[in-house]
Write a protein that holds these residues in place. Sequence first.
Motif, PDB file in Angstrom:
ATOM      1  N   ALA A  36       0.821  -1.213   0.000  1.00  0.00           N
ATOM      2  CA  ALA A  36       0.000   0.000   0.000  1.00  0.00           C
ATOM      3  C   ALA A  36       0.854   1.260   0.000  1.00  0.00           C
ATOM      4  CB  ALA A  36      -0.919  -0.002   1.216  1.00  0.00           C
ATOM      5  N   SER A  37       1.909   1.288   0.808  1.00  0.00           N
ATOM      6  CA  SER A  37       2.702   2.508   0.952  1.00  0.00           C
ATOM      7  C   SER A  37       3.730   2.678  -0.152  1.00  0.00           C
ATOM      8  CB  SER A  37       3.392   2.523   2.321  1.00  0.00           C
ATOM      9  OG  SER A  37       4.274   1.424   2.467  1.00  0.00           O
ATOM     10  N   ARG A  38       4.324   1.591  -0.613  1.00  0.00           N
ATOM     11  CA  ARG A  38       5.344   1.735  -1.662  1.00  0.00           C
ATOM     12  C   ARG A  38       4.714   1.981  -3.025  1.00  0.00           C
ATOM     13  NH1 ARG A  38       9.356  -2.557  -4.413  1.00  0.00           N
ATOM     14  NH2 ARG A  38      10.610  -1.043  -5.550  1.00  0.00           N
ATOM     15  N   ALA A  39       3.568   1.351  -3.291  1.00  0.00           N
ATOM     16  CA  ALA A  39       2.939   1.502  -4.604  1.00  0.00           C
ATOM     17  C   ALA A  39       2.114   2.768  -4.726  1.00  0.00           C
ATOM     18  CB  ALA A  39       2.047   0.292  -4.894  1.00  0.00           C
ATOM     19  N   ALA A  40       1.737   3.367  -3.621  1.00  0.00           N
ATOM     20  CA  ALA A  40       0.820   4.511  -3.655  1.00  0.00           C
ATOM     21  C   ALA A  40       1.291   5.669  -4.542  1.00  0.00           C
ATOM     22  CB  ALA A  40       0.556   5.003  -2.238  1.00  0.00           C
ATOM     23  N   PRO A  41       2.598   6.000  -4.598  1.00  0.00           N
ATOM     24  CA  PRO A  41       3.001   7.105  -5.472  1.00  0.00           C
ATOM     25  C   PRO A  41       2.693   6.873  -6.950  1.00  0.00           C
ATOM     26  CG  PRO A  41       4.709   6.674  -3.858  1.00  0.00           C
ATOM     27  CD  PRO A  41       3.716   5.552  -3.737  1.00  0.00           C
ATOM     28  N   LEU A  42       2.419   5.627  -7.345  1.00  0.00           N
ATOM     29  CA  LEU A  42       2.050   5.346  -8.729  1.00  0.00           C
ATOM     30  C   LEU A  42       0.606   5.742  -9.019  1.00  0.00           C
ATOM     31  CD1 LEU A  42       3.598   1.768  -9.123  1.00  0.00           C
ATOM     32  CD2 LEU A  42       4.565   3.940  -9.928  1.00  0.00           C
ATOM     33  N   GLY A  43      -0.167   6.015  -7.980  1.00  0.00           N
ATOM     34  CA  GLY A  43      -1.597   6.229  -8.124  1.00  0.00           C
ATOM     35  C   GLY A  43      -2.336   4.917  -7.905  1.00  0.00           C
ATOM     36  N   ARG A  44      -3.636   4.964  -7.966  1.00  0.00           N
ATOM     37  CA  ARG A  44      -4.437   3.762  -7.702  1.00  0.00           C
ATOM     38  C   ARG A  44      -4.468   2.861  -8.940  1.00  0.00           C
ATOM     39  NH1 ARG A  44      -7.641   3.661  -3.113  1.00  0.00           N
ATOM     40  NH2 ARG A  44      -9.088   2.262  -4.176  1.00  0.00           N
ATOM     41  N   VAL A  45      -3.332   2.304  -9.243  1.00  0.00           N
ATOM     42  CA  VAL A  45      -3.190   1.464 -10.437  1.00  0.00           C
ATOM     43  C   VAL A  45      -3.584   0.022 -10.113  1.00  0.00           C
ATOM     44  CG1 VAL A  45      -1.381   2.903 -11.421  1.00  0.00           C
ATOM     45  CG2 VAL A  45      -0.758   1.035  -9.891  1.00  0.00           C
ATOM     46  N   PRO A  46      -3.900  -0.773 -11.127  1.00  0.00           N
ATOM     47  CA  PRO A  46      -4.247  -2.173 -10.888  1.00  0.00           C
ATOM     48  C   PRO A  46      -3.044  -2.974 -10.389  1.00  0.00           C
ATOM     49  CG  PRO A  46      -4.968  -1.462 -13.074  1.00  0.00           C
ATOM     50  CD  PRO A  46      -4.081  -0.393 -12.541  1.00  0.00           C
ATOM     51  N   ALA A  47      -3.330  -4.148  -9.835  1.00  0.00           N
ATOM     52  CA  ALA A  47      -2.273  -5.023  -9.321  1.00  0.00           C
ATOM     53  C   ALA A  47      -1.278  -5.388 -10.404  1.00  0.00           C
ATOM     54  CB  ALA A  47      -2.894  -6.283  -8.725  1.00  0.00           C
ATOM     55  N   GLU A  48      -1.754  -5.508 -11.646  1.00  0.00           N
ATOM     56  CA  GLU A  48      -0.855  -5.878 -12.740  1.00  0.00           C
ATOM     57  C   GLU A  48       0.248  -4.843 -12.952  1.00  0.00           C
ATOM     58  OE1 GLU A  48      -4.801  -7.876 -13.512  1.00  0.00           O
ATOM     59  OE2 GLU A  48      -4.128  -5.881 -12.855  1.00  0.00           O
ATOM     60  N   VAL A  49      -0.105  -3.566 -12.751  1.00  0.00           N
ATOM     61  CA  VAL A  49       0.888  -2.500 -12.913  1.00  0.00           C
ATOM     62  C   VAL A  49       1.886  -2.535 -11.760  1.00  0.00           C
ATOM     63  CG1 VAL A  49       1.226   0.004 -13.036  1.00  0.00           C
ATOM     64  CG2 VAL A  49      -0.696  -1.070 -14.233  1.00  0.00           C
ATOM     65  N   VAL A  50       1.407  -2.752 -10.548  1.00  0.00           N
ATOM     66  CA  VAL A  50       2.303  -2.861  -9.395  1.00  0.00           C
ATOM     67  C   VAL A  50       3.235  -4.052  -9.572  1.00  0.00           C
ATOM     68  CG1 VAL A  50       2.422  -3.207  -6.900  1.00  0.00           C
ATOM     69  CG2 VAL A  50       0.637  -1.753  -7.874  1.00  0.00           C
ATOM     70  N   HIS A  51       2.692  -5.167 -10.026  1.00  0.00           N
ATOM     71  CA  HIS A  51       3.519  -6.356 -10.270  1.00  0.00           C
ATOM     72  C   HIS A  51       4.624  -6.042 -11.277  1.00  0.00           C
ATOM     73  CE1 HIS A  51       4.528 -10.593 -10.838  1.00  0.00           C
ATOM     74  NE2 HIS A  51       4.441 -10.395 -12.141  1.00  0.00           N
ATOM     75  N   ALA A  52       4.277  -5.323 -12.342  1.00  0.00           N
ATOM     76  CA  ALA A  52       5.270  -4.968 -13.351  1.00  0.00           C
ATOM     77  C   ALA A  52       6.335  -4.023 -12.794  1.00  0.00           C
ATOM     78  CB  ALA A  52       4.575  -4.322 -14.552  1.00  0.00           C
ATOM     79  N   ALA A  53       5.901  -3.045 -11.996  1.00  0.00           N
ATOM     80  CA  ALA A  53       6.839  -2.055 -11.462  1.00  0.00           C
ATOM     81  C   ALA A  53       7.768  -2.655 -10.419  1.00  0.00           C
ATOM     82  CB  ALA A  53       6.064  -0.880 -10.868  1.00  0.00           C
ATOM     83  N   PHE A  54       7.241  -3.538  -9.574  1.00  0.00           N
ATOM     84  CA  PHE A  54       8.056  -4.149  -8.522  1.00  0.00           C
ATOM     85  C   PHE A  54       8.945  -5.254  -9.076  1.00  0.00           C
ATOM     86  CE2 PHE A  54       5.414  -3.059  -4.459  1.00  0.00           C
ATOM     87  CZ  PHE A  54       5.415  -1.731  -4.821  1.00  0.00           C
ATOM     88  N   TYR A  55       8.511  -5.920 -10.126  1.00  0.00           N
ATOM     89  CA  TYR A  55       9.284  -6.832 -10.964  1.00  0.00           C
ATOM     90  C   TYR A  55       9.569  -8.212 -10.385  1.00  0.00           C
ATOM     91  CZ  TYR A  55      12.598  -8.268 -14.570  1.00  0.00           C
ATOM     92  OH  TYR A  55      13.215  -8.934 -15.597  1.00  0.00           O
ATOM     93  N   ASN A  56       9.983  -8.309  -9.132  1.00  0.00           N
ATOM     94  CA  ASN A  56      10.502  -9.599  -8.672  1.00  0.00           C
ATOM     95  C   ASN A  56       9.615 -10.318  -7.667  1.00  0.00           C
ATOM     96  OD1 ASN A  56      10.970  -8.040  -6.419  1.00  0.00           O
ATOM     97  ND2 ASN A  56      13.204  -8.102  -6.556  1.00  0.00           N
ATOM     98  N   PHE A  57       8.356  -9.912  -7.569  1.00  0.00           N
ATOM     99  CA  PHE A  57       7.426 -10.655  -6.728  1.00  0.00           C
ATOM    100  C   PHE A  57       6.771 -11.751  -7.566  1.00  0.00           C
ATOM    101  CE2 PHE A  57       7.990  -6.974  -4.100  1.00  0.00           C
ATOM    102  CZ  PHE A  57       7.826  -7.452  -2.812  1.00  0.00           C
ATOM    103  N   ALA A  58       6.363 -12.818  -6.895  1.00  0.00           N
ATOM    104  CA  ALA A  58       5.755 -13.945  -7.594  1.00  0.00           C
ATOM    105  C   ALA A  58       4.421 -13.549  -8.205  1.00  0.00           C
ATOM    106  CB  ALA A  58       5.556 -15.114  -6.624  1.00  0.00           C
ATOM    107  N   ASP A  59       4.029 -14.256  -9.251  1.00  0.00           N
ATOM    108  CA  ASP A  59       2.735 -14.012  -9.882  1.00  0.00           C
ATOM    109  C   ASP A  59       1.622 -14.095  -8.841  1.00  0.00           C
ATOM    110  OD1 ASP A  59       3.977 -13.791 -12.310  1.00  0.00           O
ATOM    111  OD2 ASP A  59       3.513 -15.834 -12.967  1.00  0.00           O
ATOM    112  N   GLY A  60       0.739 -13.104  -8.852  1.00  0.00           N
ATOM    113  CA  GLY A  60      -0.397 -13.093  -7.945  1.00  0.00           C
ATOM    114  C   GLY A  60      -0.124 -12.481  -6.591  1.00  0.00           C
ATOM    115  N   GLU A  61       1.150 -12.235  -6.271  1.00  0.00           N
ATOM    116  CA  GLU A  61       1.469 -11.715  -4.935  1.00  0.00           C
ATOM    117  C   GLU A  61       0.960 -10.287  -4.755  1.00  0.00           C
ATOM    118  OE1 GLU A  61       5.193 -12.291  -1.831  1.00  0.00           O
ATOM    119  OE2 GLU A  61       5.347 -12.943  -3.920  1.00  0.00           O
ATOM    120  N   ALA A  62       1.157  -9.432  -5.752  1.00  0.00           N
ATOM    121  CA  ALA A  62       0.658  -8.059  -5.645  1.00  0.00           C
ATOM    122  C   ALA A  62      -0.858  -8.047  -5.537  1.00  0.00           C
ATOM    123  CB  ALA A  62       1.108  -7.241  -6.848  1.00  0.00           C
TER     124      ALA A  62
END
Length: 268
Positions: A36-62
């Motif tokens: 919630a806190s690290r992704a928030a500066p991206l805006g209220r984007v979908p989980a798929e965008v957070v997954h792409a931006a964070f890069y190294n989390f497992a599928d479905g984790e975001a």
Amino acid sequence: MFELLEPICLVTFLADECNEELAALGHPTYWDGYFASRAAPLGRVPAEVVHAAFYNFADGEAARHIPSAWETIPAEASVAARERGSAASVRRILGAELATSPGLLRAADLTTTAATGASTEGRMMYAGMRTLALPVDPVARLWHSATMLREHRGDGHIAALLGAGIGGTEAHVLGALDAGIHPAESFGRIHHLPKKRLAAVMDGMRERGLLDADGRFTDAGRETKARIEAVTDELAAPPYDALSPEELDDLAAELAPITATLTAAGSR
């Protein structure tokens, strides 16, 4: 500069204050608050965008945390809690004398100059951080600017990984082996993944010549890891072009006692 600034950033993940602030907002788990806190500066984007931006989390984790972590707690409140808790950790570990010293103020000023002076092109997480207001308090501003530079470096690291054809889980394997962890599958960031998924990743890296039959580095694997780190360093350099050589020397000198104190405490 990475070695000097990283202990400042690590309080967010290792010390208690940030997690306590996020829990007080109502986030039920560490990872809810983290996403919630690290992704928030991206805006209220979908989980798929957070997954792409964070890069190294497992599928479905975001998707287990986004967007649910924002549904009852405003994203802006989570960002503020992260900053508040992180600054409190830095201040506690440094002690009043160092936290209020002219050297810390100088370090905060110079770090902010570097952190706000680079291009945001291709830097998703860094660009998000750049949209946030700079804290007035020097300790909070030092943490905030160090974290901006960490996200800038992270964006470059992802570019280096992509350029080398290394996926997020594969990056954890390389990192684990480089840290002397064997088997790499036991590494804490990936050991929970389904065995079939991990086996496929390891087999794929063997087929590409990065790992040997025992799951250890080949020469090609070790060279690939070294090349990724070298490119990451190269891509992390532009923010410091905003500082003169003398200012860079000043920054390193002022950060030295701050880093040493945080490192001695394990950033906890």
